[in-house]
Each structure stands twice: as structure tokens, then as C-alpha cells.
Design a protein around this motif. Sequence first.
Motif: not given
Length: 929
Positions: A194-209
Motif C-alpha cells: 500500500x502506498x496511499x489509501x482513499x485516493x479521490x476519483x473524478x468522473x470523466x466526460x465519457x463516464x470513466x473514473x
Amino acid sequence: IMVLTDPEFESSVLISTDEGASFQKYRLSFFVLSLLFHPTEEDWALAYSHDQKLYSSVDFGRKWQLIHELTGFFLIPAFLCVLVADVQYVTCRAQMCTEANRNYPFHGYVDISSLVVQDDYIFIQVPTSGRATYYVSYKRDSFIQIKLPKYSLPKDLHIVSTDEKQVFAAVQEWNQNDTYNLYLSDTRGIYFTLAMENVKTTRGIGGNQMLDLYEVSGIKGMLIANKRQDNQVKTYITYNKGRDWRLLQAPAADLDGNDIHCILPFCSLHLQLQMSENPYLSGTISTKSSAPGIIVATGNIGAELSYNNVGMFISSDAGNSWRPIFEEEHNVWFLDKGGALVAVKQPSVPTRHLWVSFDEGRQWTQHSFSSVPLFVDGVLVEAGAENQIMTFFGHFSHRSEWQLIKIDYKSIFSRKCTEEDYQTWHLHNQGEPCVMGQKQIYMKRRPGNYCMLGRDYSRILSAESCICRAHDFECDYGYERRGDGNCRPAFWFNPSTLSRSCSQGQNYLNSTGYRKVVLNNCTKGVKEMYTARKQQCPNRPPKGLLLTTKDGKLTANLGNNVTFLVHLDEGDSLRTNIQLDFGDGTAVSYSNLSWTEEGIKHIYKSAGIFRVTALAENTLGYDSTTLFLHVTCPVEHVQLLAPFVVIRNKEVNITAVVLPSHSRTVTYFWWLGNNTEPVITLDGSISHTFTSEGMHTITVQVAAANSILQDTKTIAVREFFKSLLLSFSPNLDEFNPDIHEWRQDVGRVIKKALLQEAGVPGENPQEQLLVAVFPGVPTAAELFLLPHKNQSEAKKKSEEELERASDIIVSALNQNLVEFELKPGVRVIVYNTQLTLAPLVDSSPRHSSSAMLMLLSVVFLGLAVFLIYKFKSPSITAQFAGSSPSRGCSRAFQSFLCRHVHQSLLKCRRKKRLLNGLICGFCAAALIC
């Protein structure tokens, strides 16, 4: 040059070997959907057709060879990796992809969307027992299962990067929804920590995380990530590949020179880390490998990341300090290998100007590039040291066409840079000069010097290794960093397992709980203390013996190879004897565990549930384990055996006959009457009591392996009924195929003939008659006379009506009046085979005297037949056999006897009387003699 023709007109390829001066056409037998060329062999190519077929060529498309029908493919040096139509993973060499030359690394199917071929790694997901299992191949070697922490239980896994001799993977674990955990692997991509927990995600224009993680170009080991913590998102930075993280120090002053009071850890700088989905825009953060240390990003100052009141910030010292450069969002590009920066407002705002900086964003000069404001959709910065061209493209309004504007910025530079124009810069982390185990000194152009960087300009001046310290080492697989900064075994990890796979006399690397960060160049210091130590393999008794099948399943098809895998947690693999009992009377033995690495194969010759037992034994002890394997074969036929008419409130037996016969591997689903849920059994018989009169439907479904078959019967349930046994003229047997459909059709014809010739009285006589034709030959049937539905209450009256109807039918049968035409010229006569009329059958316990008389008469008849054959009287035998004496009975006489035996056995079955049973048994024995 290769040119494809338009498939709407023809399917051909045009090839030129003289830079397009001339072309030669080669016709294709398929329509090309996509082409892929080999990365090193320039004449090798793959073509994927519209009908999902893969072709290969080794002469630049002049000739094509069909490889396989498939779903997707990847071409890698020397090998062709293919996902075929049923989603299996196949490898074969190009031009040699016959079935004999194909390799199937996985026994089962793979996830079609999970294949990733990147640098030295290939990743694939294999669904196993409802869980996702991930495998990696390093440098095209064999696939090995990826080792994540035991209870990460990933729902999703993305490969972030593989470009620094290790794998960055984002894993969404079982308890996460909009965040991922960041893991780093060893060099082979197998063991992840493990390097880092709970990294944020952003939903792109095409719906990709999109993962909020950015790898800074030009400085190895430097990452920036947005982490969700206590319902807030904060930006962190690391200089040693995730071993240590810290918040970003906010600028000391704003654009107007006013002080900014932002104190860590309550206030810090937060950056937006989204990469642009438009390749011609810079995105919210930008770095360049030729300009190490310069980071330009969109962000905000405060307690957490916000998308309001954002501005542009720049760092010239690799994230140690930051300065604001714009109050609005801009796209920023690097010019002249990062010697200059150019900025343009976001495309949502039209502009006529661009801004250029030669001092790493401290001062900006404005230049006009268009007389009319332009919505900038993108900028193309031409590559090459001698090329100073930028191409802007956009539109003046939302309805106008695209405009292209070329900008030559060469005139901005007055001369080429000389040595006096450069200064040195030391990479550091908050004053710590050792980054990734070395001190790195870079050359930078002095801010404000308007000179052009040379072609042979080198940014790194020197790199000196540092003495190894604790921050150069991360926790090894199975270890976690505690509050005191030390790495200790996780609760699920047993450090002694590292010595499981070695034998006495050999050596293994015993982990200290630490491993050096990949690409860290430190030397000496604590390196020896933290590095895994070579130790001699201990001698120990077998422990933790595990027996599985290669595909992880506990079922196998009859006749197929089953591969068993034996794994031993602890013990000397070279000095441990392995015995495997397959449970079907066969067993094998191996002198050591290494002989079983490829698996132990076995073919079962019968279906059933087999107890497979493995035994591991050496001089110090033994261990054993058991696996229960279900060997099945598909059901080919099922037949439901049930009486045609039953008495209400009396138990009846129902049986399902399965072919081929199965032993304990068939599940029966019984749907009885109007039940909404089936009765499930492992036995092919079931008892049931019908509590209401009427026509009841019984369905049995038989499930074995991957097949399900069913059969359905309709049973008439009455308070009482009457029955007659029927026989037929011998010519019917010649046309009896002995199948269910034929018996149904013949029964319907017999019923119709009885109604026509006998003239059964009643309001609806067709509902009172039921004809059931028995399987086998000679052909026989049973006629059931049923009371009307509304007459069950008036039992005595109904019984009298059934007796009258029976007398009428028997009279017609005895006079040979009932017949039917089976086919033109073939007429079949229906007979009554009973010596006396069959009694009325009901639910009362009274004894039937007529049945007793009939059975006694059959007994005497049997004795008479016995005496005839005992003394072989030719005159008497001839009366039965025909015109001349014979050793055997005629076919008619045999049928006559068999019908009477059949009738007697039916009476015994229905009455269930001990005396009748004894009489029936004696009768049958006499007739057989």
C-alpha cells in the motif's frame, strides 16, 4: 506505404515501396476493420476483419493468413496474444498459430476487458469462485497470480503506470465506492504494498473514473495525489514513490503581493489533477521531462480541495514552494524544452492574446495572435529543437468553421544560450538533498535570459549516491507501517511462509519486513540491515497441505482430464512424499513435491462424487487433506413413471428414470399439482398424496452438469374408478416403435373407437374414458372408467353407472366390435384380456372376492400349463400352437398368458394384499416354468 481501399467499393490494399511514386494493388478476401503493425518487425502486420477474424502477414500485406476467429487481440514482440471468441487467452507465434502450436495459460475463461499489455508487463483477470483473480506476466514469462494484501478483496483494479520498472495499481476494495487505494509492486509486478489509501476519483466526460494521481515528469519517484480524509479532499506530494507523503505549502503572497496566512496542517495548497481528455489542451496540471522541477497547475488555497475561487499556481523547485500566476484558469504549454511558457485562457472564453514567460512564470508578456477573439480549441506545439512553431486552432463563434493560426515564436529569442546563461539547481525535499537515494544537480537557464536552448543541452549536471537511510525503504509485502514508523507483519501474514517453497540444503531470502524503493540509488548505510537475508531452508514436517483443481472448480465432466494441484505451506518439497488417491480405486505417488508442479491429471470413467485425498509425508511427520469432486455427464433422457389414475388421499409413488444412469450427481425438481415451489430431492423417486379430485399435472426436472431435462405426466385423481386390461391383434406390434408419442396417439385412437362402437352412456363420455398404452411389446393397454366430476358425492349411483358402462364395453370387446385402422389395409382389433370383469377400485378396505376368484383361476391355469409341458402331450399342445405339434407355444398363446400375468400383477399392486402377493408370485413362477 500501405493504403486501404474503401470497403464500400472493393477490398484491396495498395502498397508502395518508393515513397508513394507508384503503387501495386493486392486484392483481399476480407474487409479490414483495423490494422496493427509489429513494434520491431516492420513487415509484420495483423488485420482484424469485420466478421471477427484475425489475419497475419509477414510481407507487408501482400499475402494474408487466417489465424483464428476471435474477440480481441494484442501483438507483442515475437508472440501474438489472442482473446478468442469464447474469451479464452491464447498465445501463439505469428504464422504458426495452428491448434498444435497454441498455448492456453489459463484453464478457464478470462475477463475480456481486463487484458493490458504495457511495457514489460501483461495483465489479465480470471474470474475464480465469484472473486476476481489477477495475473501478471513479466517480460513475457509465465503468468503468476498478483499478490495484494489478503483482505483487500478488489472490486476493480486499474494499472496506472509501468514505466519505472514497477507497477502502480489503483485498487477499489470491497468497502470503497468513489475512492481507490494506490499500490506499488516489486520489479516483477507480483507483490504489491500500500502506498496511499482513499485516493479521490473524478468522473470523466465519457463516464470513466479518473484517478486523482499525477506522476511528475522529469523527476523519478515524485507523485502528487488527492486523498479523501475525514470527508475532506487534500493534496499530498511524495518524493520517494509513496513511502512518505506531505501536504503542499501554500504561497506566501498573492498576485498583488499581499501576505497569505495559511498554516499547515490546517491550511495548504490543493491542486486539480485531471488530465485533459483533449490531447491539444494542457489539462489542469502540466509538467515536462525536459523541464524538471517546473509544475503548473490549477488549484486553491484552504482546508480542502475546492472547484470554486480557483487560480493558477507554479512551482520552480519541484513542489517545495509555489507562486500564483493567474487568477483564472489557463492552458499552459512548454516551449523550447521548457525554457519558455505560453498560456492561453480556457476555451470557454474567446481571446486574442497569449502570454509568454521566460523566467518560470514570474513575469508574463502579452502578445496578440488574432484580430478577432478566438475560442481556442487546442494548440499543437511542434516537436524538434530547430522547430519553433505553434499551431492554434479554434472558431470565432459557435457557428463558424475552424480557424488555423500558425505562430512562429523564433523571433522572440535573440540568440542561442551559452554557458553564462545557465545556473545550477539542486533537487531537494524540504531541504533534504537526498531524493530517491541520490543528490541530483540540474542546469537551468537563468530567469529572464531571452536565449534559445541548444540541441545538445543536458538538464542533469550530476547525480551522487547517498548513504541509505530508513526513508529509502518501504514495507515489504505482508508488512504494515505502525505508529512508530517500523514495519510489522499484518495480522493475516505469517512471515515463515517465505520459506515454504524451499528444500533442506537450499537457501532462501528471509525478509526483514522492508524492501528498498524501486530505482532508489542509495548505498551502504542501513542497506544491509533492511535487505532480505539469505538463510538456509529449515527442515520441518509437512504442514498446510492444500488440494485444488487447476480451474478452481469442484465439478468435472465425465471423460475429461481433471488436473489436481497440490500446495504445501510448510515442509521440504524435495524430501516430502506426495500420495494422491483419486477416490475411484486408483492412486499415484510422487517422491517429492516438485514433480507435481504442473499438476496431476486424471480421467474419471464413471459419474459420481469422489473423495480425493492427498497425503504429504516425510521423516518428521505428515499432513493430509480431502477434496470431494463431482464428476457429471449431461442427462440425455428422462422418463417420468406414474400411474394414470390414482385414488384420492392415497399415497402414490412417482419415479423418474434417467439415462444414462447417474450416481448421486443428479438433482430432481418435482412440481406437483399447483405448487409454486418445487420439491427438491437427490433420489429419483418421491411419494405424494393428492387431496383433491381432478386432473393433476406432475413435472420433473433433472439437472446434471450443465444440462436440464424434464418430463411431464397428467394424473387423474378420483374417489373410485374401474379399469379393464386391453390387448390387440398381433399386427399392431409390427408398427410399434415403443416411443411416448406413438403410445399417446394410439391411446387417443383406441378411445375414439371405444366411444364409437361401444356407445358408452352419459352426458360427456369422452371425459369418463382414459386409455393408457403400456411401454414395450406385445402392445397392451389399460382402460380406465372414471366417474363424472359432479357425481363423486353420489358414490353408489356412480358405481352403478360405471358397472353398466363396463358391461357395455366388455360386450363390445368380446364381440370384436372395437377396431381401428392404423394405416391403409391394416386394421387392429381391440380385445379384453381379463377372464372376469375387473372390480371397482376405491379407497375402502373391503376385500374383492372377484379378484380372489380370478387369481385362483390363474393359478389353476398355470398348473395346467405346467402339466402340459411336463408331459409334452402333442395333441393338447397343438391346439394352442397351431396345426402341427411344436416344442414352444404360439405367439398368440404367449400373449394370452402374459396378459393374464400382467393383469394379476396389476391387481396385486393396487390391492397390496399379502395373500394376493403370494398368489401372484406363485402364478408367475408357474407360468415361467
